[in-house]
Design an enzyme around this catalytic site. Structure first.
Site, PDB file in Angstrom:
ATOM      1  N   THR A  52     -18.970  30.407  43.213  1.00  0.00           N
ATOM      2  CA  THR A  52     -18.491  31.897  42.431  1.00  0.00           C
ATOM      3  C   THR A  52     -17.601  32.809  43.510  1.00  0.00           C
ATOM      4  O   THR A  52     -17.564  32.398  44.695  1.00  0.00           O
ATOM      5  CB  THR A  52     -19.708  32.558  41.487  1.00  0.00           C
ATOM      6  N   LYS A  62     -22.114  38.223  35.975  1.00  0.00           N
ATOM      7  CA  LYS A  62     -22.752  38.054  37.213  1.00  0.00           C
ATOM      8  C   LYS A  62     -22.728  39.511  38.034  1.00  0.00           C
ATOM      9  O   LYS A  62     -23.175  39.626  39.065  1.00  0.00           O
ATOM     10  CB  LYS A  62     -21.975  37.069  38.225  1.00  0.00           C
ATOM     11  N   GLY A 106     -23.954  42.331  42.162  1.00  0.00           N
ATOM     12  CA  GLY A 106     -23.352  41.197  41.909  1.00  0.00           C
ATOM     13  C   GLY A 106     -23.854  39.986  42.607  1.00  0.00           C
ATOM     14  O   GLY A 106     -24.536  40.103  43.581  1.00  0.00           O
ATOM     15  N   SER A 116     -17.900  31.153  46.855  1.00  0.00           N
ATOM     16  CA  SER A 116     -16.847  29.839  47.224  1.00  0.00           C
ATOM     17  C   SER A 116     -15.517  30.443  47.363  1.00  0.00           C
ATOM     18  O   SER A 116     -14.796  30.078  48.342  1.00  0.00           O
ATOM     19  CB  SER A 116     -16.730  28.943  46.411  1.00  0.00           C
ATOM     20  N   CYS A 159      -9.334  28.759  44.708  1.00  0.00           N
ATOM     21  CA  CYS A 159     -10.661  28.376  44.544  1.00  0.00           C
ATOM     22  C   CYS A 159     -11.113  27.580  43.175  1.00  0.00           C
ATOM     23  O   CYS A 159     -11.263  28.089  42.388  1.00  0.00           O
ATOM     24  CB  CYS A 159     -11.716  29.405  44.794  1.00  0.00           C
ATOM     25  N   THR A 168     -13.787  29.196  41.117  1.00  0.00           N
ATOM     26  CA  THR A 168     -13.670  30.617  40.367  1.00  0.00           C
ATOM     27  C   THR A 168     -12.562  30.528  39.441  1.00  0.00           C
ATOM     28  O   THR A 168     -11.487  29.973  39.716  1.00  0.00           O
ATOM     29  CB  THR A 168     -13.057  31.425  41.843  1.00  0.00           C
TER      30      THR A 168
END
Length: 179
Positions: free
Chosen positions: A2, A34, A46, A131, A166, A169
């Protein structure tokens, strides 16, 4: 997998996180939450990592905030000490970003309590995990240094860049702010 980003500028703190949840190579959810407000909406947190582990850490961090009257620095250090030394907590696989109006920290189970540098010339700071964290952090730092954008605009731009680069994401981004 994430991206969580925290940006502070001119007394404004913005935390952002994407909503993607993956299992192996499959996206199973697009809009997970999150980010969490804590301690009478004075603290933001988070996570990146395993969801159940993150919820356990959120609960522990919130308890530490209550124990230390909302002192984020003390709560972060005490949680991290427990996380590193407790046999059960040591196995948790997550990173937390926690912040109030004055401080931002990344917390890990290896004992890290990391506060980002704040340059006097930039008048702001940023930190990111997950990530896509390095993509978001790089973009946020460049925007802090080379623009006068506010924290929200920086977070929005940086998270868009991270979601474009990413694969873990997505562009379903949640934002929380403290002013």
């Amino acid at each position: 997998m994430t991206t969580v980003l925290a940006v502070r500028r001119n007394g404004q703190l913005v935390m952002a996180a994407d909503g993607q949840v993956t299992m192996a190579n499959t996206v199973v959810k697009h809009s997970a939450k999150k980010l969490r407000r804590m301690y009478n909406d004075q603290v933001l947190a988070g996570f990146a990592g395993a969801t159940a582990d993150a919820f356990t850490l959120f609960e522990r961090f919130e308890a530490k905030l209550k124990d230390y009257s909302g002192n984020v620095t003390r709560a972060a250090v005490e949680l991290t000490k427990d996380w590193r030394t407790d046999r059960m907590l040591r196995r948790l696989e997550a990173l937390l970003v926690v912040a109030d109006r004055e401080r931002i920290f990344v917390l890990s189970g290896t004992g890290d309590v990391i506060e980002p540098d704040q340059s006097a010339s930039v008048k702001g700071s940023a930190i990111a995990v997950g990530s896509g964290g390095n993509f978001a952090l790089s973009a946020a730092r460049a925007l802090l240094e080379h623009t006068q954008l506010d924290a929200r605009a920086i977070a929005e731009s940086a998270m868009k860049i991270a979601s474009d680069l990413c694969i873990y994401t997505n562009s379903t981004i949640a934002y929380e702010e403290l002013k």
